[in-house]
Design an enzyme around this catalytic site. Structure first.
Site, PDB file in Angstrom:
ATOM      1  N   TYR A   1       6.588 -13.907 -13.581  1.00 14.98           N
ATOM      2  CA  TYR A   1       5.484 -12.980 -13.273  1.00 14.98           C
ATOM      3  C   TYR A   1       4.179 -13.445 -13.932  1.00 14.98           C
ATOM      4  O   TYR A   1       3.112 -13.417 -13.305  1.00 14.98           O
ATOM      5  CB  TYR A   1       5.887 -11.599 -13.790  1.00 14.98           C
ATOM      6  CG  TYR A   1       4.950 -10.459 -13.482  1.00 14.98           C
ATOM      7  CD1 TYR A   1       4.905  -9.886 -12.213  1.00 14.98           C
ATOM      8  CD2 TYR A   1       4.137  -9.914 -14.476  1.00 14.98           C
ATOM      9  CE1 TYR A   1       4.082  -8.804 -11.942  1.00 14.98           C
ATOM     10  CE2 TYR A   1       3.313  -8.833 -14.213  1.00 14.98           C
ATOM     11  CZ  TYR A   1       3.289  -8.278 -12.945  1.00 14.98           C
ATOM     12  OH  TYR A   1       2.467  -7.213 -12.674  1.00 14.98           O
TER      13      TYR A   1
ATOM     14  N   ALA B   1       2.810 -16.345 -12.035  1.00 15.06           N
ATOM     15  CA  ALA B   1       2.215 -15.911 -10.762  1.00 15.06           C
ATOM     16  C   ALA B   1       0.863 -15.237 -10.996  1.00 15.06           C
ATOM     17  O   ALA B   1      -0.107 -15.491 -10.274  1.00 15.06           O
ATOM     18  CB  ALA B   1       3.169 -14.949 -10.051  1.00 15.06           C
ATOM     19  N   LYS B   2       0.794 -14.386 -12.019  1.00 11.24           N
ATOM     20  CA  LYS B   2      -0.436 -13.629 -12.242  1.00 11.24           C
ATOM     21  C   LYS B   2      -1.558 -14.526 -12.790  1.00 11.24           C
ATOM     22  O   LYS B   2      -2.747 -14.292 -12.505  1.00 11.24           O
ATOM     23  CB  LYS B   2      -0.174 -12.451 -13.189  1.00 11.24           C
ATOM     24  CG  LYS B   2       0.701 -11.356 -12.569  1.00 11.24           C
ATOM     25  CD  LYS B   2       0.162 -10.853 -11.244  1.00 11.24           C
ATOM     26  CE  LYS B   2       0.726  -9.503 -10.820  1.00 11.24           C
ATOM     27  NZ  LYS B   2       0.269  -9.100  -9.472  1.00 11.24           N
TER      28      LYS B   2
ATOM     29  N   ARG C   1       2.791   2.651  -2.162  1.00 18.83           N
ATOM     30  CA  ARG C   1       2.848   3.484  -3.375  1.00 18.83           C
ATOM     31  C   ARG C   1       2.079   2.810  -4.517  1.00 18.83           C
ATOM     32  O   ARG C   1       1.539   1.712  -4.346  1.00 18.83           O
ATOM     33  CB  ARG C   1       4.288   3.754  -3.788  1.00 18.83           C
ATOM     34  CG  ARG C   1       5.147   2.515  -3.965  1.00 18.83           C
ATOM     35  CD  ARG C   1       6.604   2.955  -4.193  1.00 18.83           C
ATOM     36  NE  ARG C   1       7.553   1.884  -3.995  1.00 18.83           N
ATOM     37  CZ  ARG C   1       7.994   1.067  -4.956  1.00 18.83           C
ATOM     38  NH1 ARG C   1       7.558   1.201  -6.179  1.00 18.83           N
ATOM     39  NH2 ARG C   1       8.868   0.128  -4.675  1.00 18.83           N
TER      40      ARG C   1
ATOM     41  N   ASP D   1       6.152  -8.451   5.193  1.00 18.84           N
ATOM     42  CA  ASP D   1       6.527  -9.151   3.965  1.00 18.84           C
ATOM     43  C   ASP D   1       5.434 -10.194   3.731  1.00 18.84           C
ATOM     44  O   ASP D   1       5.309 -11.148   4.517  1.00 18.84           O
ATOM     45  CB  ASP D   1       7.890  -9.831   4.146  1.00 18.84           C
ATOM     46  CG  ASP D   1       8.296 -10.622   2.914  1.00 18.84           C
ATOM     47  OD1 ASP D   1       7.468 -10.783   1.993  1.00 18.84           O
ATOM     48  OD2 ASP D   1       9.442 -11.103   2.870  1.00 18.84           O
TER      49      ASP D   1
ATOM     50  N   SER E   1      -2.782  -9.399 -13.750  1.00 14.11           N
ATOM     51  CA  SER E   1      -2.146  -8.565 -14.778  1.00 14.11           C
ATOM     52  C   SER E   1      -2.502  -9.125 -16.148  1.00 14.11           C
ATOM     53  O   SER E   1      -2.773 -10.327 -16.279  1.00 14.11           O
ATOM     54  CB  SER E   1      -0.626  -8.623 -14.598  1.00 14.11           C
ATOM     55  OG  SER E   1       0.045  -8.112 -15.731  1.00 14.11           O
TER      56      SER E   1
ATOM     57  N   ALA F   1       0.812  -1.236   0.000  1.00 15.16           N
ATOM     58  CA  ALA F   1       0.000   0.000   0.000  1.00 15.16           C
ATOM     59  C   ALA F   1       0.835   1.271   0.000  1.00 15.16           C
ATOM     60  O   ALA F   1       0.283   2.364  -0.074  1.00 15.16           O
ATOM     61  CB  ALA F   1      -0.917   0.002   1.230  1.00 15.16           C
TER      62      ALA F   1
HETATM   63  P1  NAP Z   1       4.987  -0.615  -7.196  1.00 19.29           P
HETATM   64  O1  NAP Z   1       4.801   0.832  -7.463  1.00 19.29           O
HETATM   65  O2  NAP Z   1       6.322  -1.228  -7.383  1.00 19.29           O
HETATM   66  O3  NAP Z   1       4.464  -0.900  -5.687  1.00 19.29           O
HETATM   67  C1  NAP Z   1       4.513  -2.179  -5.152  1.00 19.29           C
HETATM   68  C2  NAP Z   1       4.506  -2.081  -3.642  1.00 19.29           C
HETATM   69  O4  NAP Z   1       4.516  -3.428  -3.128  1.00 19.29           O
HETATM   70  C3  NAP Z   1       5.757  -1.380  -3.089  1.00 19.29           C
HETATM   71  O5  NAP Z   1       5.417  -0.471  -2.077  1.00 19.29           O
HETATM   72  C4  NAP Z   1       6.574  -2.550  -2.558  1.00 19.29           C
HETATM   73  O6  NAP Z   1       7.402  -2.215  -1.449  1.00 19.29           O
HETATM   74  C5  NAP Z   1       5.487  -3.486  -2.091  1.00 19.29           C
HETATM   75  N1  NAP Z   1       5.997  -4.835  -1.914  1.00 19.29           N
HETATM   76  C6  NAP Z   1       6.870  -5.507  -2.697  1.00 19.29           C
HETATM   77  N2  NAP Z   1       7.128  -6.717  -2.180  1.00 19.29           N
HETATM   78  C7  NAP Z   1       6.409  -6.813  -1.038  1.00 19.29           C
HETATM   79  C8  NAP Z   1       6.268  -7.819  -0.059  1.00 19.29           C
HETATM   80  N3  NAP Z   1       6.927  -8.975  -0.143  1.00 19.29           N
HETATM   81  N4  NAP Z   1       5.432  -7.585   0.977  1.00 19.29           N
HETATM   82  C9  NAP Z   1       4.774  -6.411   1.096  1.00 19.29           C
HETATM   83  N5  NAP Z   1       4.880  -5.409   0.195  1.00 19.29           N
HETATM   84  C10 NAP Z   1       5.691  -5.612  -0.859  1.00 19.29           C
HETATM   85  O7  NAP Z   1       4.007  -1.507  -8.058  1.00 19.29           O
HETATM   86  P2  NAP Z   1       2.580  -1.217  -8.753  1.00 19.29           P
HETATM   87  O8  NAP Z   1       2.830  -0.939 -10.173  1.00 19.29           O
HETATM   88  O9  NAP Z   1       1.776  -0.295  -7.930  1.00 19.29           O
HETATM   89  O10 NAP Z   1       1.976  -2.690  -8.681  1.00 19.29           O
HETATM   90  C11 NAP Z   1       1.019  -3.094  -7.726  1.00 19.29           C
HETATM   91  C12 NAP Z   1       0.457  -4.428  -8.168  1.00 19.29           C
HETATM   92  O11 NAP Z   1      -0.132  -4.267  -9.452  1.00 19.29           O
HETATM   93  C13 NAP Z   1       1.504  -5.526  -8.310  1.00 19.29           C
HETATM   94  O12 NAP Z   1       0.972  -6.762  -7.902  1.00 19.29           O
HETATM   95  C14 NAP Z   1       1.767  -5.544  -9.797  1.00 19.29           C
HETATM   96  O13 NAP Z   1       2.255  -6.795 -10.235  1.00 19.29           O
HETATM   97  C15 NAP Z   1       0.378  -5.243 -10.323  1.00 19.29           C
HETATM   98  N6  NAP Z   1       0.353  -4.731 -11.692  1.00 19.29           N
HETATM   99  C16 NAP Z   1       0.988  -3.563 -12.014  1.00 19.29           C
HETATM  100  C17 NAP Z   1       0.925  -3.116 -13.324  1.00 19.29           C
HETATM  101  C18 NAP Z   1       1.592  -1.839 -13.770  1.00 19.29           C
HETATM  102  O14 NAP Z   1       1.616  -1.567 -14.981  1.00 19.29           O
HETATM  103  N7  NAP Z   1       2.115  -1.028 -12.888  1.00 19.29           N
HETATM  104  C19 NAP Z   1       0.244  -3.858 -14.285  1.00 19.29           C
HETATM  105  C20 NAP Z   1      -0.387  -5.039 -13.912  1.00 19.29           C
HETATM  106  C21 NAP Z   1      -0.330  -5.464 -12.606  1.00 19.29           C
HETATM  107  P3  NAP Z   1       8.972  -1.937  -1.695  1.00 19.29           P
HETATM  108  O15 NAP Z   1       9.036  -0.598  -2.314  1.00 19.29           O
HETATM  109  O16 NAP Z   1       9.578  -1.958  -0.334  1.00 19.29           O
HETATM  110  O17 NAP Z   1       9.466  -3.029  -2.590  1.00 19.29           O
END
Ligand code: NAP
Length: 256
Positions: free
Chosen positions: A154, A157-158, A16, A63, A142, A14
């Site tokens: 990835y 997983a998705k 970012r 985590d 995703s 949560a």
């Molecule tokens: P992001 O900006 O990288 O944010 C991900 C957040 O998850 C970060 O705050 C990260 O913390 C935290 N995190 C990582 N590993 C963790 C763990 N083991 N336990 C708890 N928190 C953890 O990513 P986002 O783009 O917002 O993505 C959010 C979700 O949407 C993800 O599941 C991603 O696969 C999915 N998604 C994203 C996109 C896209 O285009 N952005 C598209 C499809 C799906 P740290 O900073 O400490 O690592």
């Protein structure tokens, strides 16, 4: 009156991106929120922001791949808010590489955070939700679930999250719990910005290239995923379960 008044939500990842946008949206709609992230500073800053806007928010370091930490996160959410209505499995990482260069660690860590993490969080949350005979579980899948070059870990997983979602819907439906997933396409977050850096292009170059293959001709914003998650977390979606909604500016088949 907000759509989520009286509800308590736990959002993982949560601090970012999509997770932060989701926490903000659920809070705007009336929910109290627990913010779980590896990034303690980021989730604490968001809790302060939400608190200033009048939402009760709790920041938790977790985590999601660690069963004990997940249980502690759910326990602390309960201690503070006395219930848990909504779980958003959003935490995620990328360790992209072509298969022949992908290490076992790249595979294991991505599966651990996305898939094991969602399993652990759902298992811990459902114990509470079953007692309440009410719950909403929304997982972030995703478009890569359909397959994507450089993302064997990835995409597996998705895709796994989609199967988990359908199974949760079947097992937990009798207890008044729905389980759904959103599957975003290209969303403007640190995750996709880091991909640009890895590919040696600017975020703007990557975004404009991706936009050309998206029917709406633009990439998405985190708030546009958050609004769909909020719908699935609300009683407007009371009879929707086991579904995957693609939030990708077009049909699911368009990949980055
Ligand atoms: P992001 O900006 O990288 O944010 C991900 C957040 O998850 C970060 O705050 C990260 O913390 C935290 N995190 C990582 N590993 C963790 C763990 N083991 N336990 C708890 N928190 C953890 O990513 P986002 O783009 O917002 O993505 C959010 C979700 O949407 C993800 O599941 C991603 O696969 C999915 N998604 C994203 C996109 C896209 O285009 N952005 C598209 C499809 C799906 P740290 O900073 O400490 O690592």
């Amino acid at each position: 009156m907000g759509r989520l008044d009286g509800r308590v939500a736990l959002v993982t990842g949560a601090a970012r991106g999509i997770g932060a946008a989701t926490a903000r949206r659920l809070a705007q709609e009336g929910a109290r929120v627990a913010l779980a992230d590896l990034d303690a500073e980021g989730s604490a800053a968001l809790a302060t922001e939400l608190g200033a806007a009048g939402t009760e928010a709790l920041s938790l370091t977790c985590d999601v791949a660690d069963a004990a930490q997940v249980q502690q996160t759910v326990d602390r959410t309960l201690e503070r808010f006395e219930r848990l209505d909504i779980l958003v499995n959003n935490a995620g990482i990328l360790r992209d590489n072509l298969l022949f260069k992908m290490s076992e660690d790249d595979w294991d860590r991505v599966l651990a955070v996305h898939l094991r993490g969602a399993f652990l969080c759902a298992r811990a949350a459902q114990r509470v939700m079953v007692r309440q005979t009410y719950g909403r579980i929304v997982s972030v899948s995703s478009t890569s679930a359909l397959g994507n070059r450089g993302q064997a870990n990835y995409s597996a997983a998705k895709a796994g999250l989609q199967g988990l979602t359908r199974t949760l819907a079947i097992e937990l439906g009798p207890f008044g719990i729905t389980a759904n997933a959103v599957a975003p396409g290209f969303i403007d977050t640190d995750m996709t910005r880091a991909t640009a850096q890895r590919l040696g292009v600017t975020p703007e170059q990557l975004q404009s290239g991706a936009a050309q293959s998206i029917p709406l001709r633009r990439i998405g914003q985190p708030s546009e995923v958050a609004s769909v998650i909020a719908f699935l977390a609300s009683d407007d979606a009371s009879y929707v379960s086991g579904q995957v909604i693609y939030v990708a500016g077009g049909p699911a088949g368009i990949l980055m």
